[in-house]
Design an enzyme around this catalytic site. Structure first.
Site, PDB file in Angstrom:
ATOM      1  NE  ARG A 123      -3.790   0.787   2.000  1.00  0.00           N
ATOM      2  CZ  ARG A 123      -5.001   0.945   2.556  1.00  0.00           C
ATOM      3  NH1 ARG A 123      -5.141   1.677   3.652  1.00  0.00           N
ATOM      4  NH2 ARG A 123      -6.054   0.357   2.041  1.00  0.00           N
ATOM      5  CG  HIS A 171      -8.486   0.224  -2.528  1.00  0.00           C
ATOM      6  ND1 HIS A 171      -7.748  -0.899  -2.198  1.00  0.00           N
ATOM      7  CD2 HIS A 171      -9.071   0.647  -1.377  1.00  0.00           C
ATOM      8  CE1 HIS A 171      -7.876  -1.124  -0.896  1.00  0.00           C
ATOM      9  NE2 HIS A 171      -8.677  -0.214  -0.378  1.00  0.00           N
ATOM     10  CD  GLN A 187     -13.106  -1.644   0.009  1.00  0.00           C
ATOM     11  OE1 GLN A 187     -12.266  -1.589   0.889  1.00  0.00           O
ATOM     12  NE2 GLN A 187     -14.336  -2.092   0.224  1.00  0.00           N
ATOM     13  CG  ASP A 200     -13.381   6.747  -0.903  1.00  0.00           C
ATOM     14  OD1 ASP A 200     -13.295   6.569   0.340  1.00  0.00           O
ATOM     15  OD2 ASP A 200     -12.389   6.760  -1.659  1.00  0.00           O
ATOM     16  CB  CYS A 238     -13.888   1.639   0.477  1.00  0.00           C
ATOM     17  SG  CYS A 238     -13.448   3.396   0.496  1.00  0.00           S
ATOM     18  NE  ARG A 286     -10.184  -4.924   1.152  1.00  0.00           N
ATOM     19  CZ  ARG A 286      -9.423  -3.901   1.539  1.00  0.00           C
ATOM     20  NH1 ARG A 286      -9.965  -2.831   2.069  1.00  0.00           N
ATOM     21  NH2 ARG A 286      -8.107  -3.928   1.361  1.00  0.00           N
TER      22      ARG A 286
HETATM   23  N1  NVA Z   1      -9.796   7.015  -1.324  1.00  0.00           N
HETATM   24  C1  NVA Z   1      -9.384   6.600  -0.013  1.00  0.00           C
HETATM   25  C2  NVA Z   1      -9.653   5.126   0.179  1.00  0.00           C
HETATM   26  C3  NVA Z   1      -9.315   4.604   1.548  1.00  0.00           C
HETATM   27  C4  NVA Z   1      -9.534   3.124   1.673  1.00  0.00           C
HETATM   28  C5  NVA Z   1      -7.893   6.905   0.166  1.00  0.00           C
HETATM   29  O1  NVA Z   1      -7.130   6.680  -0.777  1.00  0.00           O
HETATM   30  O2  NVA Z   1      -7.520   7.389   1.233  1.00  0.00           O
HETATM   31  N1   CP Z   2     -11.054   0.261   2.883  1.00  0.00           N
HETATM   32  C1   CP Z   2      -9.774   0.197   3.265  1.00  0.00           C
HETATM   33  O1   CP Z   2      -8.877  -0.081   2.488  1.00  0.00           O
HETATM   34  O2   CP Z   2      -9.582   0.428   4.591  1.00  0.00           O
HETATM   35  P1   CP Z   2      -8.178   0.641   5.340  1.00  0.00           P
HETATM   36  O3   CP Z   2      -7.611   1.936   4.848  1.00  0.00           O
HETATM   37  O4   CP Z   2      -8.534   0.672   6.789  1.00  0.00           O
HETATM   38  O5   CP Z   2      -7.276  -0.505   5.002  1.00  0.00           O
END
Ligand code: NVA
Ligand code: CP
Length: 305
Positions: free
Chosen positions: A102, A129, A132, A224, A264, A292
């Site tokens: 990540r 992502h 997800q 989101d 998400c 997930r």
């Molecule tokens: N769009 C958000 C998703 C978090 C799971 C981010 O990238 O922070």
């Molecule tokens: N939805 C998601 O990816 O959550 P986290 O950022 O908590 O991993």
């Protein structure tokens, strides 16, 4: 399939196979049937951003598959002090059976996958992502009994979630509508790729600035956060610009009567969604979060098994 970087890279069959396997592993887990498919294998998990769901679901999933998850915070490994992705990949492939990452730049994940001779799983970049959306499609299937022909509406920021939703819907045979404010539209290259995928699947993609147009007649309504990880300094401006895109009861009433609400998570109640919607009877957010685990076990079993 060596890696899972983008749902755009999968065939429809590969995506559907992952969903089927995820459902099977979920059923086995509920029945107490062990499935040590990855016994003796180790997954390295590189995080340069925060996480609740991703970290816990990958760690627990790897453990349930009989393998070992190794959490690698970028603060603790030399990557965070400037060691190259190339050298990191070449070292880690000598120890590990797979890498989950990540991070911010999508190009870093592409480079890691190119350099490492072991599977690489994208657990969120600024662009995509995919894990997800696998969980979200699995959740949609469980609640609707099918995927093909449903309408999936995403309201909000043209971000990593919007991009992976487009790709996932095209491959799984759903119609997709995305409403974003001007200035916060989806990435042009992703849109071009997605258009080609929708053409191939015969389903429709609508990109609009009008949230009512996008949500009308939808089976699934998704939003989101307006402030993704790394955008904290833009918070006040984004909250002002995105307010007309809030998923509240009035907007949600334009979807089908039996539409489900998805997010998400993490969610910010009172901003992208109101409490009555996200905590209401048609919200399936915690099913998504649970899935997930099952969807990613399918990914790991397929790539590393
Ligand atoms: N769009 C958000 C998703 C978090 C799971 C981010 O990238 O922070
Ligand atoms: N939805 C998601 O990816 O959550 P986290 O950022 O908590 O991993």
């Amino acid at each position: 399939m060596k890696d899972l970087i983008s749902l755009h890279d999968l065939t429809s069959e590969e995506l559907k196979d992952l969903l089927k396997l995820g459902l099977k592993l979920k059923d086995e887990l509920k029945k107490g049937i062990p499935h040590p498919i990855l016994k003796g294998k180790t997954l390295g998990m590189i995080f340069t951003k925060s996480s609740t769901r991703t970290r816990v679901s990958f760690e627990v999933g790897m453990t349930q598959l009989g393998g070992y998850p190794l959490f690698l915070s970028s603060n603790d490994i030399q990557l965070g002090r400037g060691e190259t992705i190339h050298d990191t990949a070449k070292v880690l492939e000598r120890y590990l059976d797979g890498i989950m990452i990540r991070t911010y730049a999508h190009s870093d994940v592409l480079e890691l996958a190119k350099e490492a001779n072991i599977p690489v799983i994208n657990a969120l970049t600024d662009l995509l992502h995919p894990c997800q959306v696998l969980a979200d499609l699995m959740t949609t299937y469980e609640h609707k009994g099918k995927l093909e022909g449903l309408k999936f509406a995403y309201i909000g920021d043209g971000n990593n979630m919007a991009h992976s939703i487009m790709y996932g819907c095209a491959k799984a045979g759903l119609d997709c509508a995305i409403a974003t404010p001007s200035g916060y539209k989806c990435d042009e290259e992703v849109v071009e790729n997605a258009k080609a995928d929708f053409k191939a699947s015969g389903r429709s993609l609508v990109l609009t600035e009008d949230p009512v147009e996008a949500i009308s007649n939808a089976d699934v309504v998704y939003t989101d956060t307006w402030v993704s990880m790394g955008q904290e300094s833009e918070k006040a401006e984004r909250q002002r610009i995105f307010m007309p895109y809030q998923v509240n009861q009035e907007l949600f009433s334009h979807a089908k009567d039996d539409a489900v609400f998805m997010h998400c998570l993490p969610a910010y109640r009172g901003f992208e969604v109101t409490e009555d919607v996200i905590d209401g009877p048609r919200s399936v957010i915690f099913d998504e979060a649970e899935n997930r685990l099952h969807a990613q076990k399918a990914v790991m079993a397929t790539l590393m098994g």
